[in-house]
Design a protein around this motif. Structure first.
Motif, PDB file in Angstrom:
ATOM      1  N   PRO A 138       0.984  -1.218  -0.056  1.00 35.49           N
ATOM      2  CA  PRO A 138      -0.010  -0.054  -0.143  1.00 35.49           C
ATOM      3  C   PRO A 138       0.860   1.252   0.123  1.00 35.49           C
ATOM      4  O   PRO A 138       1.935   1.349   0.245  1.00 35.49           O
ATOM      5  CB  PRO A 138      -0.940  -0.277   1.312  1.00 35.49           C
ATOM      6  CG  PRO A 138      -0.825  -1.571   1.644  1.00 35.49           C
ATOM      7  CD  PRO A 138       0.405  -2.124   1.023  1.00 35.49           C
ATOM      8  N   VAL A 140       1.501   5.299   0.949  1.00 35.11           N
ATOM      9  CA  VAL A 140       1.187   6.377   2.089  1.00 35.11           C
ATOM     10  C   VAL A 140       1.824   7.698   1.304  1.00 35.11           C
ATOM     11  O   VAL A 140       3.195   7.673   1.218  1.00 35.11           O
ATOM     12  CB  VAL A 140       1.556   6.111   3.396  1.00 35.11           C
ATOM     13  CG1 VAL A 140       1.302   7.315   4.146  1.00 35.11           C
ATOM     14  CG2 VAL A 140       0.949   4.848   4.048  1.00 35.11           C
ATOM     15  N   TYR A 165       4.938  -0.624   3.734  1.00 34.06           N
ATOM     16  CA  TYR A 165       4.205   0.510   3.089  1.00 34.06           C
ATOM     17  C   TYR A 165       5.220   1.272   2.203  1.00 34.06           C
ATOM     18  O   TYR A 165       6.373   1.361   2.547  1.00 34.06           O
ATOM     19  CB  TYR A 165       3.555   1.643   4.251  1.00 34.06           C
ATOM     20  CG  TYR A 165       2.402   1.082   4.592  1.00 34.06           C
ATOM     21  CD1 TYR A 165       1.086   1.132   4.225  1.00 34.06           C
ATOM     22  CD2 TYR A 165       2.339   0.318   5.992  1.00 34.06           C
ATOM     23  CE1 TYR A 165      -0.062   0.573   4.778  1.00 34.06           C
ATOM     24  CE2 TYR A 165       1.385  -0.176   6.611  1.00 34.06           C
ATOM     25  CZ  TYR A 165      -0.083   0.068   6.183  1.00 34.06           C
ATOM     26  OH  TYR A 165      -1.000  -0.718   6.728  1.00 34.06           O
ATOM     27  N   LYS A 211      -4.506   0.871  -2.894  1.00 32.28           N
ATOM     28  CA  LYS A 211      -4.750   1.323  -1.244  1.00 32.28           C
ATOM     29  C   LYS A 211      -3.798   2.312  -1.081  1.00 32.28           C
ATOM     30  O   LYS A 211      -2.565   2.180  -1.083  1.00 32.28           O
ATOM     31  CB  LYS A 211      -4.137   0.025  -0.516  1.00 32.28           C
ATOM     32  CG  LYS A 211      -4.844  -1.356  -0.829  1.00 32.28           C
ATOM     33  CD  LYS A 211      -4.242  -2.784  -0.028  1.00 32.28           C
ATOM     34  CE  LYS A 211      -5.002  -3.916  -0.444  1.00 32.28           C
ATOM     35  NZ  LYS A 211      -4.443  -5.247   0.114  1.00 32.28           N
ATOM     36  N   ALA A 213      -3.183   6.122   1.467  1.00 31.85           N
ATOM     37  CA  ALA A 213      -3.560   6.871   2.442  1.00 31.85           C
ATOM     38  C   ALA A 213      -2.582   8.101   2.344  1.00 31.85           C
ATOM     39  O   ALA A 213      -1.743   8.190   1.528  1.00 31.85           O
ATOM     40  CB  ALA A 213      -3.498   6.268   3.792  1.00 31.85           C
ATOM     41  N   ASP A 235      -7.853   6.644   0.165  1.00 31.25           N
ATOM     42  CA  ASP A 235      -8.753   5.539   0.963  1.00 31.25           C
ATOM     43  C   ASP A 235      -9.012   6.077   2.236  1.00 31.25           C
ATOM     44  O   ASP A 235      -9.642   5.427   3.121  1.00 31.25           O
ATOM     45  CB  ASP A 235      -8.379   4.344   0.591  1.00 31.25           C
ATOM     46  CG  ASP A 235      -8.445   3.668  -0.557  1.00 31.25           C
ATOM     47  OD1 ASP A 235      -9.314   4.069  -1.673  1.00 31.25           O
ATOM     48  OD2 ASP A 235      -7.275   3.351  -1.386  1.00 31.25           O
ATOM     49  N   ALA A 236      -8.010   6.656   2.697  1.00 27.04           N
ATOM     50  CA  ALA A 236      -7.826   7.069   4.264  1.00 27.04           C
ATOM     51  C   ALA A 236      -7.075   8.180   4.680  1.00 27.04           C
ATOM     52  O   ALA A 236      -6.167   8.446   4.119  1.00 27.04           O
ATOM     53  CB  ALA A 236      -7.354   5.773   5.037  1.00 27.04           C
ATOM     54  N   LEU A 355      -3.706   2.135   9.604  1.00 26.04           N
ATOM     55  CA  LEU A 355      -3.367   1.916   8.257  1.00 26.04           C
ATOM     56  C   LEU A 355      -3.576   0.541   7.719  1.00 26.04           C
ATOM     57  O   LEU A 355      -4.364  -0.037   6.942  1.00 26.04           O
ATOM     58  CB  LEU A 355      -1.911   2.535   7.737  1.00 26.04           C
ATOM     59  CG  LEU A 355      -1.803   4.085   7.888  1.00 26.04           C
ATOM     60  CD1 LEU A 355      -0.581   4.225   7.685  1.00 26.04           C
ATOM     61  CD2 LEU A 355      -2.953   4.616   6.887  1.00 26.04           C
ATOM     62  N   TYR A 358      -7.511  -0.292   7.979  1.00 21.06           N
ATOM     63  CA  TYR A 358      -8.368   0.119   6.913  1.00 21.06           C
ATOM     64  C   TYR A 358      -7.453  -0.311   5.281  1.00 21.06           C
ATOM     65  O   TYR A 358      -8.594  -0.379   4.401  1.00 21.06           O
ATOM     66  CB  TYR A 358      -8.638   1.561   7.125  1.00 21.06           C
ATOM     67  CG  TYR A 358      -9.505   1.784   8.011  1.00 21.06           C
ATOM     68  CD1 TYR A 358     -11.004   1.787   7.743  1.00 21.06           C
ATOM     69  CD2 TYR A 358      -9.306   2.333   9.564  1.00 21.06           C
ATOM     70  CE1 TYR A 358     -11.809   2.115   8.787  1.00 21.06           C
ATOM     71  CE2 TYR A 358     -10.277   2.485  10.316  1.00 21.06           C
ATOM     72  CZ  TYR A 358     -11.440   2.393  10.066  1.00 21.06           C
ATOM     73  OH  TYR A 358     -12.262   2.644  11.096  1.00 21.06           O
ATOM     74  N   LEU A 359      -6.381  -0.384   5.442  1.00 18.90           N
ATOM     75  CA  LEU A 359      -5.907  -0.651   4.143  1.00 18.90           C
ATOM     76  C   LEU A 359      -5.681  -1.933   3.709  1.00 18.90           C
ATOM     77  O   LEU A 359      -5.758  -2.710   2.650  1.00 18.90           O
ATOM     78  CB  LEU A 359      -4.735   0.249   3.807  1.00 18.90           C
ATOM     79  CG  LEU A 359      -4.766   1.768   3.753  1.00 18.90           C
ATOM     80  CD1 LEU A 359      -3.358   2.468   3.120  1.00 18.90           C
ATOM     81  CD2 LEU A 359      -5.764   2.159   2.794  1.00 18.90           C
ATOM     82  N   LYS A 360      -4.991  -2.657   4.934  1.00 12.85           N
ATOM     83  CA  LYS A 360      -4.792  -4.341   4.829  1.00 12.85           C
ATOM     84  C   LYS A 360      -5.710  -5.105   5.280  1.00 12.85           C
ATOM     85  O   LYS A 360      -5.734  -6.242   5.082  1.00 12.85           O
ATOM     86  CB  LYS A 360      -3.523  -4.545   5.352  1.00 12.85           C
ATOM     87  CG  LYS A 360      -2.282  -3.792   4.713  1.00 12.85           C
ATOM     88  CD  LYS A 360      -0.862  -4.234   5.883  1.00 12.85           C
ATOM     89  CE  LYS A 360       0.435  -3.403   4.968  1.00 12.85           C
ATOM     90  NZ  LYS A 360       1.597  -3.567   5.827  1.00 12.85           N
ATOM     91  N   HIS A 361      -7.001  -4.608   5.928  1.00 14.32           N
ATOM     92  CA  HIS A 361      -7.998  -5.038   6.707  1.00 14.32           C
ATOM     93  C   HIS A 361      -7.241  -6.290   7.350  1.00 14.32           C
ATOM     94  O   HIS A 361      -7.944  -7.396   7.578  1.00 14.32           O
ATOM     95  CB  HIS A 361      -8.947  -5.817   5.461  1.00 14.32           C
ATOM     96  CG  HIS A 361      -9.329  -4.856   4.661  1.00 14.32           C
ATOM     97  ND1 HIS A 361     -10.231  -3.829   4.647  1.00 14.32           N
ATOM     98  CD2 HIS A 361      -8.998  -4.632   3.159  1.00 14.32           C
ATOM     99  CE1 HIS A 361     -10.536  -2.919   3.526  1.00 14.32           C
ATOM    100  NE2 HIS A 361      -9.837  -3.531   2.717  1.00 14.32           N
TER     101      HIS A 361
END
Length: 405
Positions: A138, A140, A165, A211, A213, A235-236, A355, A358-361
């Motif tokens: 993801p 950032v 990240y 993904k 943020a 996304d966040a 993170l 919300y990004l990696k669940h």
């Protein structure tokens, strides 16, 4: 030697040693351990050819291929497969400040190099141009504070990279000046820089653009809000005492930035105590308007109040350049330097868990956010956290204890 003189000298030695011990423990220290990945760093000197930028004072205007276009010194921290090379030091980062505008002609002097002289040999984690780790990670974007350097929170950026990240950042600059302007054109400019970096991340072989943020401190927080309102790829959001809280009037003036309609999850850290007298000082043009956090009703909101942190303590490099006198000027109550270091460590720990959730669940990260700070091991009197889930249409508002994503 007279006994009284000997006693006095011994007392002075004890006092001196005590002062020395305090001085040795009073500087900024990053207390967190790295994640599973070694950290690499690339510095890419590039230009946004869609925007112009005046040449640096004294430049000939002929020595840079991208002369006339907006320069964006881009730092990329990423998960690495490892390297035995020497890691970056504080001094290595500070030297980058001399090449933000003219990549081929470094500035003669950098105030950052002088201000960080006492910490210049402190090693961090990232290794320049280390080999990439296998996988896609993801993204950032880090948005720095007003007029600051891309690496003002290098410790946070390296920490996120060590946890899987790809982190990108560029300096905070105005539309036509090295210094940011505290107005809508300045905010719009940094918001466009954020979107530019997201587009650039498409070219990175290890970046997962599904993904994305944005993490920001101070002025970067209001710019990240504008970017998120306009760029659906975000996304966040993570805001460390972001200026969206202090300049709601500027938010209100931007017709296309509507916090009451945004559906992103937001992690917002606030500083320590602010009196009514302090708040009264914000009653000026640009600072009066609807509270952004109160308007954030259609996206999850995790608000974390760092009870002992002053505003500058959200930046690791800013804290490294602050001496004891400056720290005392910004100090919150009796929270000392060690408390500030502990607080910063919890800020980055909550950031990576947010993170991850919300990004990696990630289930473990979601469970972390559901627990109270005490249950997560946060020392007493350091933090207060509240979670407000996104409301469905027509549902009442409310704030409760942290329940996670």
């Amino acid at each position: 030697m007279h006994p009284k003189i000997l006693v006095a000298l011994l007392a002075l030695c004890v006092c001196f040693n005590s002062i020395s011990a305090v001085a040795q423990t009073s500087s900024f220290q990053f207390l967190e351990k790295p994640g599973p990945y070694p950290v690499g760093l690339k510095v890419v000197n590039q230009y946004d050819h869609s925007r112009s930028f005046p040449s640096a004072p004294g430049s000939s205007g002929t020595s840079s291929a991208g002369h006339g276009d907006r320069p964006l010194q881009t730092l990329i921290w990423y998960p690495s497969s490892g390297s035995a090379a020497r890691p970056m030091t504080v001094g290595d980062y500070a030297r980058l400040a001399a090449m933000e505008i003219r990549f081929d002609i470094p500035a003669a002097a950098s105030k950052w190099a002088a201000l960080l002289m006492g910490s210049s040999n402190v090693p961090l984690w990232a290794v320049r141009d280390a080999p990439l780790a296998t996988g896609h990670f993801p993204v950032v974007i880090y948005a720095p504070s007003d007029s600051s350097v891309a690496w003002e929170n290098a410790d946070l950026c390296e920490y996120l990279a060590s946890h899987g990240y790809v982190v990108l950042a560029s300096p905070s600059m105005g539309a036509s000046t090295r210094d940011m302007t505290d107005d809508l054109p300045g905010i719009d400019t940094q918001a466009r820089d954020i979107s530019f970096l997201i587009s650039y991340a498409k070219t990175l072989p290890d970046a997962d653009l599904s993904k994305v943020a944005v993490a920001a401190w101070s002025w970067g927080g209001i710019s990240s809000l504008f970017a998120a309102a306009r760029d659906p790829r975000i996304d966040a959001l993570v805001a460390m005492d972001g200026s969206m809280r202090y300049y709601p009037g500027l938010v209100q003036r931007a017709a296309d930035v509507r916090p009451d309609r945004m559906t992103l999850p937001l992690l917002f850290f606030t500083r320590g105590y602010l009196s009514l007298e302090d708040w009264d000082g914000f009653n000026e043009d640009g600072k009066l308007g609807p509270n952004v956090l109160n308007q954030w009703i259609h996206g999850d909101l995790l608000a974390v109040h760092m009870l002992g942190m002053s505003h500058p303590e959200f930046s690791s490099m800013i804290e490294r350049k602050h001496d004891t006198k400056r720290f005392a000027k910004n100090q919150t109550a009796d929270y000392d330097r060690d408390d500030a270091n502990t607080s910063y460590a919890w800020v980055v720990r909550y950031t990576v868990n947010f993170l991850d959730a919300y990004l990696k669940h990630d289930a473990a990260a979601a469970a972390f956010l559901k627990r109270t700070p005490a249950e997560n091991g946060v020392p007493r009197h350091f933090m207060a956290a509240s979670f407000r889930p996104a409301q469905k249409s027509g549902s009442p508002s409310g704030t409760g204890t942290v329940s996670g994503p």
